[in-house]
Design an enzyme around this catalytic site. Structure first.
Site, PDB file in Angstrom:
ATOM      1  N   THR A 226       3.639   1.432  -1.093  1.00 33.14           N
ATOM      2  CA  THR A 226       4.572   0.685  -2.395  1.00 33.14           C
ATOM      3  C   THR A 226       4.461   2.009  -3.549  1.00 33.14           C
ATOM      4  O   THR A 226       4.954   2.750  -3.629  1.00 33.14           O
ATOM      5  CB  THR A 226       5.146   0.321  -2.657  1.00 33.14           C
ATOM      6  OG1 THR A 226       5.825  -0.793  -1.363  1.00 33.14           O
ATOM      7  CG2 THR A 226       6.134  -0.307  -3.947  1.00 33.14           C
TER       8      THR A 226
ATOM      9  N   LYS B 298       7.536  -5.942  10.424  1.00 33.23           N
ATOM     10  CA  LYS B 298       7.814  -5.268   9.731  1.00 33.23           C
ATOM     11  C   LYS B 298       9.313  -5.188   8.843  1.00 33.23           C
ATOM     12  O   LYS B 298       9.296  -4.920   7.571  1.00 33.23           O
ATOM     13  CB  LYS B 298       7.246  -3.367   9.824  1.00 33.23           C
ATOM     14  CG  LYS B 298       5.334  -4.474  10.510  1.00 33.23           C
ATOM     15  CD  LYS B 298       4.504  -2.810   9.579  1.00 33.23           C
ATOM     16  CE  LYS B 298       4.369  -2.073   8.303  1.00 33.23           C
ATOM     17  NZ  LYS B 298       3.287  -1.332   8.237  1.00 33.23           N
TER      18      LYS B 298
ATOM     19  N   ARG C 258       2.401   8.312   6.532  1.00 30.89           N
ATOM     20  CA  ARG C 258       2.732   8.247   7.913  1.00 30.89           C
ATOM     21  C   ARG C 258       4.214   8.129   8.575  1.00 30.89           C
ATOM     22  O   ARG C 258       4.803   7.361   8.343  1.00 30.89           O
ATOM     23  CB  ARG C 258       1.553   6.941   9.547  1.00 30.89           C
ATOM     24  CG  ARG C 258      -0.155   7.847   9.017  1.00 30.89           C
ATOM     25  CD  ARG C 258      -0.341   6.259   9.721  1.00 30.89           C
ATOM     26  NE  ARG C 258      -0.545   5.271   8.500  1.00 30.89           N
ATOM     27  CZ  ARG C 258      -0.610   4.126   9.102  1.00 30.89           C
ATOM     28  NH1 ARG C 258      -1.107   3.430  10.263  1.00 30.89           N
ATOM     29  NH2 ARG C 258      -0.736   3.025   8.583  1.00 30.89           N
TER      30      ARG C 258
ATOM     31  N   PHE D 204       3.935  -8.531  -9.300  1.00 22.66           N
ATOM     32  CA  PHE D 204       5.426  -9.024  -8.611  1.00 22.66           C
ATOM     33  C   PHE D 204       5.169 -10.018  -9.884  1.00 22.66           C
ATOM     34  O   PHE D 204       4.096 -10.640 -10.810  1.00 22.66           O
ATOM     35  CB  PHE D 204       5.069 -10.233  -7.270  1.00 22.66           C
ATOM     36  CG  PHE D 204       4.533  -9.414  -5.878  1.00 22.66           C
ATOM     37  CD1 PHE D 204       5.439 -10.051  -5.058  1.00 22.66           C
ATOM     38  CD2 PHE D 204       3.406  -9.210  -5.497  1.00 22.66           C
ATOM     39  CE1 PHE D 204       5.168  -9.181  -4.279  1.00 22.66           C
ATOM     40  CE2 PHE D 204       3.180  -8.113  -4.501  1.00 22.66           C
ATOM     41  CZ  PHE D 204       4.118  -8.432  -3.509  1.00 22.66           C
TER      42      PHE D 204
ATOM     43  N   LYS E 170       1.586  -0.985   0.039  1.00 23.60           N
ATOM     44  CA  LYS E 170      -0.106   0.318  -0.021  1.00 23.60           C
ATOM     45  C   LYS E 170       0.874   1.250  -0.129  1.00 23.60           C
ATOM     46  O   LYS E 170       0.871   2.292  -0.994  1.00 23.60           O
ATOM     47  CB  LYS E 170      -0.997  -0.356   1.134  1.00 23.60           C
ATOM     48  CG  LYS E 170      -1.999   1.479   1.650  1.00 23.60           C
ATOM     49  CD  LYS E 170      -3.044   0.855   2.514  1.00 23.60           C
ATOM     50  CE  LYS E 170      -2.468   0.084   3.735  1.00 23.60           C
ATOM     51  NZ  LYS E 170      -1.717   0.657   4.231  1.00 23.60           N
TER      52      LYS E 170
ATOM     53  N   PHE F 197      -3.395  -0.225   6.873  1.00 22.57           N
ATOM     54  CA  PHE F 197      -4.095  -1.526   6.426  1.00 22.57           C
ATOM     55  C   PHE F 197      -5.347  -1.749   5.708  1.00 22.57           C
ATOM     56  O   PHE F 197      -5.781  -0.623   4.717  1.00 22.57           O
ATOM     57  CB  PHE F 197      -4.526  -2.424   8.007  1.00 22.57           C
ATOM     58  CG  PHE F 197      -3.524  -2.221   9.136  1.00 22.57           C
ATOM     59  CD1 PHE F 197      -2.170  -3.567   8.882  1.00 22.57           C
ATOM     60  CD2 PHE F 197      -3.844  -2.151  10.637  1.00 22.57           C
ATOM     61  CE1 PHE F 197      -1.627  -3.218   9.447  1.00 22.57           C
ATOM     62  CE2 PHE F 197      -2.920  -2.428  11.257  1.00 22.57           C
ATOM     63  CZ  PHE F 197      -1.164  -3.383  10.778  1.00 22.57           C
TER      64      PHE F 197
ATOM     65  N   ALA G 106      -3.551   2.031  12.508  1.00 20.29           N
ATOM     66  CA  ALA G 106      -5.326   1.859  12.413  1.00 20.29           C
ATOM     67  C   ALA G 106      -6.088   0.441  12.347  1.00 20.29           C
ATOM     68  O   ALA G 106      -6.932   0.272  12.467  1.00 20.29           O
ATOM     69  CB  ALA G 106      -4.770   1.338  10.145  1.00 20.29           C
TER      70      ALA G 106
ATOM     71  N   TRP H  50       7.191  -0.741  -8.840  1.00 22.38           N
ATOM     72  CA  TRP H  50       8.491  -1.465  -7.938  1.00 22.38           C
ATOM     73  C   TRP H  50       8.811  -1.481  -8.250  1.00 22.38           C
ATOM     74  O   TRP H  50      10.175  -1.530  -7.882  1.00 22.38           O
ATOM     75  CB  TRP H  50       7.533  -2.627  -6.774  1.00 22.38           C
ATOM     76  CG  TRP H  50       8.341  -3.433  -6.365  1.00 22.38           C
ATOM     77  CD1 TRP H  50       8.343  -3.199  -4.503  1.00 22.38           C
ATOM     78  CD2 TRP H  50       9.504  -4.287  -6.107  1.00 22.38           C
ATOM     79  NE1 TRP H  50       9.581  -4.127  -3.885  1.00 22.38           N
ATOM     80  CE2 TRP H  50      10.503  -4.239  -5.410  1.00 22.38           C
ATOM     81  CE3 TRP H  50       9.641  -5.484  -7.469  1.00 22.38           C
ATOM     82  CZ2 TRP H  50      11.052  -5.578  -5.449  1.00 22.38           C
ATOM     83  CZ3 TRP H  50      10.890  -5.713  -7.319  1.00 22.38           C
ATOM     84  CH2 TRP H  50      11.755  -5.910  -6.213  1.00 22.38           C
TER      85      TRP H  50
END
Length: 558
Positions: free
Chosen positions: A75, A107, A96, A383, A73, A303, A275, A411
């Site tokens: 990214t 993470k 954030r 991906f 998200k 999230f 969140a 990405w």
């Protein structure tokens, strides 16, 4: 095929001095308070000077329920900001700040990924400009002043059994969830039960993220309820005369931070409420400032859309008087497979049926976002293992839900890989089709608001709450807090309160374990299921892999 890690890419970034980044938005060097060469705070005087300008278009990035496969998200948020700039739009990003807890826990970092990152990556994921430390200090100053007041005679007649203000720490530490404080005899005060939450769940964090300026912040801090007397009347932060000193500690933290993407575009990184246990959005002051400086502002909510986007719409937009012009919903083929029942180890081979089986999770999020009256576009975060047939299956499903899905390769390719989405998002934002409205009215009873979220967003059959919780909500209504919105604290992994229940479950109930009044922030926190406001570290925390290499560089943040 081997790929560079996020941190390797970040380390090779061709960063520009932060003054050049600020200049893109018309912020002069005099209005920047630099922290080194690549990050700065924007002065309150400058923010005040631009309030008369028109707002740009607001684009919210949200996602399906997170899975261990990863959705990307942040990214996508960064990539979309770069993509808008690449097609000639004046765009800024608002995200954030990262909490140390999850960085050293699950993470390992939160600044985007691949060629869609915000830099400096290491500093952003560690101490950054010290905002979280300031919030922790301000919060715990209030804690110290509560116990000190009780020790020196308790003039306010605080019932020490009803002190509701917990301490905080920006770290995952389950051992501190429930503690006994003030042991050791007369000199140390009166023993009582206490506990710690993680800093990102602090009401001080929420106050800072929802405040317009320092005056508003001090009022919100003063409104915090810290305890109750034996007659159940509330004791406020201002009764302890703590709000002034807390505001002093937060003076610099209140000013938004500006950094840059890998493509040297401006990014505001400020505030960081979780969140799943807080309201999950960056600060109001950063978002509203960006809207005065850029034609398009891309922001994210934490999230899945059942948590972050719901709170963005019902809490942040309501408090800040803003509304999204377009919502981007991030999904991946891999996550669809996991929702379709495939184990993480088996995600590699093509499995179109599993993708189709997992798509109802995506469909429910699409419907939920549309229920707020805003247009939604699905971003399929690509991906390398995705096949054409799997991608087409997602596109076909999204079309059947009355929306469109666009494949994004930011990405691997940065802005070049997301121009199609950027072009479409700009068209939608400019079209003015958004008819945003919150999910519930201010004057709806508090329990009805909880039921509205549970039934319309989670698609639950009922809310399970015992009489004590219902009585507490009615008492708050009688005290004048009936107009407050609801901040649901529940697992991020499912629409239900069971983290293992993927897909689009129905027929479930939402058990409410506890309700907390955040009178300063201006919402009611509803704690559901087994959610913890102080997380623990996993069996193998990321901290085990984080270290300095021989060159003195950070390794292990990813």
């Amino acid at each position: 095929m081997s790929f560079k890690s996020d941190i390797e890419i970040a380390r090779e970034a061709n960063k520009k001095p932060i003054q050049e980044i600020g200049a893109k938005l018309g912020i002069t060097s005099d209005d920047l308070l630099p922290y080194g060469h690549d990050k700065a705070k924007v002065s309150q005087d400058f923010i005040n000077s631009v309030q008369g300008r028109e707002n740009g278009k607001l684009i919210l990035v949200t996602a399906i329920n997170p899975t261990p496969a990863g959705e990307g998200k942040t990214t996508t948020t960064v990539g979309l900001g770069d993509g808008l700039n690449a097609i000639g739009k004046k765009a800024a990003i608002c995200i954030r700040e990262a909490s140390l807890g999850p960085c050293f826990g699950m993470k390992g970092g939160a600044a985007g990924g691949g060629y869609a990152q915000v830099v400096p990556m290491e500093e952003m994921n560690l101490h950054f400009t010290g905002d979280f430390h300031a919030i922790t200090s301000a919060h715990n100053l209030l804690s110290a002043m509560i116990d000190n007041h009780i020790y020196w005679g308790n003039e306010l007649e605080i019932d020490i059994r009803r002190v509701v203000w917990r301490r905080v720490l920006d770290m995952n530490d389950r051992a501190l969830r429930q503690i006994t404080a003030s042991l050791g005899g007369v000199a140390n005060g009166f023993p009582r039960e206490a506990g710690f939450d993680i800093t990102v769940a602090s009401e001080v964090m929420a106050c800072l993220c929802l405040a317009n300026d320092l005056t508003d912040l001090q009022k919100r801090l003063g409104d915090i309820i810290v305890a109750y007397r034996r007659d159940r009347s509330p004791v406020y932060c201002r009764d302890l005369k703590a709000d002034g000193a807390m505001t002093v500690l937060l003076k610099d933290a209140m000013q938004p931070n500006i950094v840059q993407t890998l493509e040297n575009n401006p990014a505001f990184v400020h505030g960081g409420p979780f969140a799943n246990i807080a309201h999950g959005c960056n600060s109001v002051i950063a978002t509203t400032t960006a809207l005065k400086l850029a034609d398009y502002v891309v922001t994210e909510a934490g999230f899945g859309a059942d948590l972050g986007a719901e709170k963005f719409m019902n809490i942040k937009c309501r408090k800040a008087g803003i509304a999204p012009d377009c919502v981007v919903l991030v999904a991946t083929v891999r996550a669809m497979k996991m929702n379709g029942g495939v184990a993480k180890a088996d995600l590699g081979p093509e499995n179109v049926q599993a993708v189709q089986d997992g798509c109802p999770n995506l469909g429910r999020h699409i419907g939920n976002v549309k229920s707020f009256g805003v247009p939604v576009v699905v971003a399929i975060n690509h991906f390398v293992s995705d096949t054409d047939a799997e991608v087409q299956a997602v596109k076909d499903y999204v079309e059947s839900q009355g929306a469109e899905a666009i494949l994004c390769k930011h990405w691997a390719s940065g802005s070049d890989g997301i121009k199609e989405l950027a072009t479409r998002v700009a068209e939608i934002a400019d079209s003015g089709v958004s008819q945003f409205a919150p999910l519930y009215r201010d004057d709806m009873p508090l329990f009805d608001k909880i039921e509205t979220i549970a039934k319309r967003i989670y698609r639950a059959d009922e809310v399970l709450a015992d009489q004590k919780i219902r009585d507490q909500l009615r008492a708050w209504e009688d005290q004048g807090f009936d107009h407050l919105p609801i901040c649901m604290a529940k697992t991020q992994y499912s629409f239900s309160t069971d983290p293992n229940l993927r897909g689009a479950p129905t027929g479930h109930g939402v058990p409410v374990r506890e309700v907390r009044l955040s009178a300063g922030a201006g919402f009611i926190v509803v704690i559901c299921g087994e959610i913890m406001t102080m997380p623990g570290l996993p069996r193998t925390p990321s901290a085990e892999q984080i270290m300095l290499n021989d060159a003195g560089e950070v390794e292990g943040l990813f």
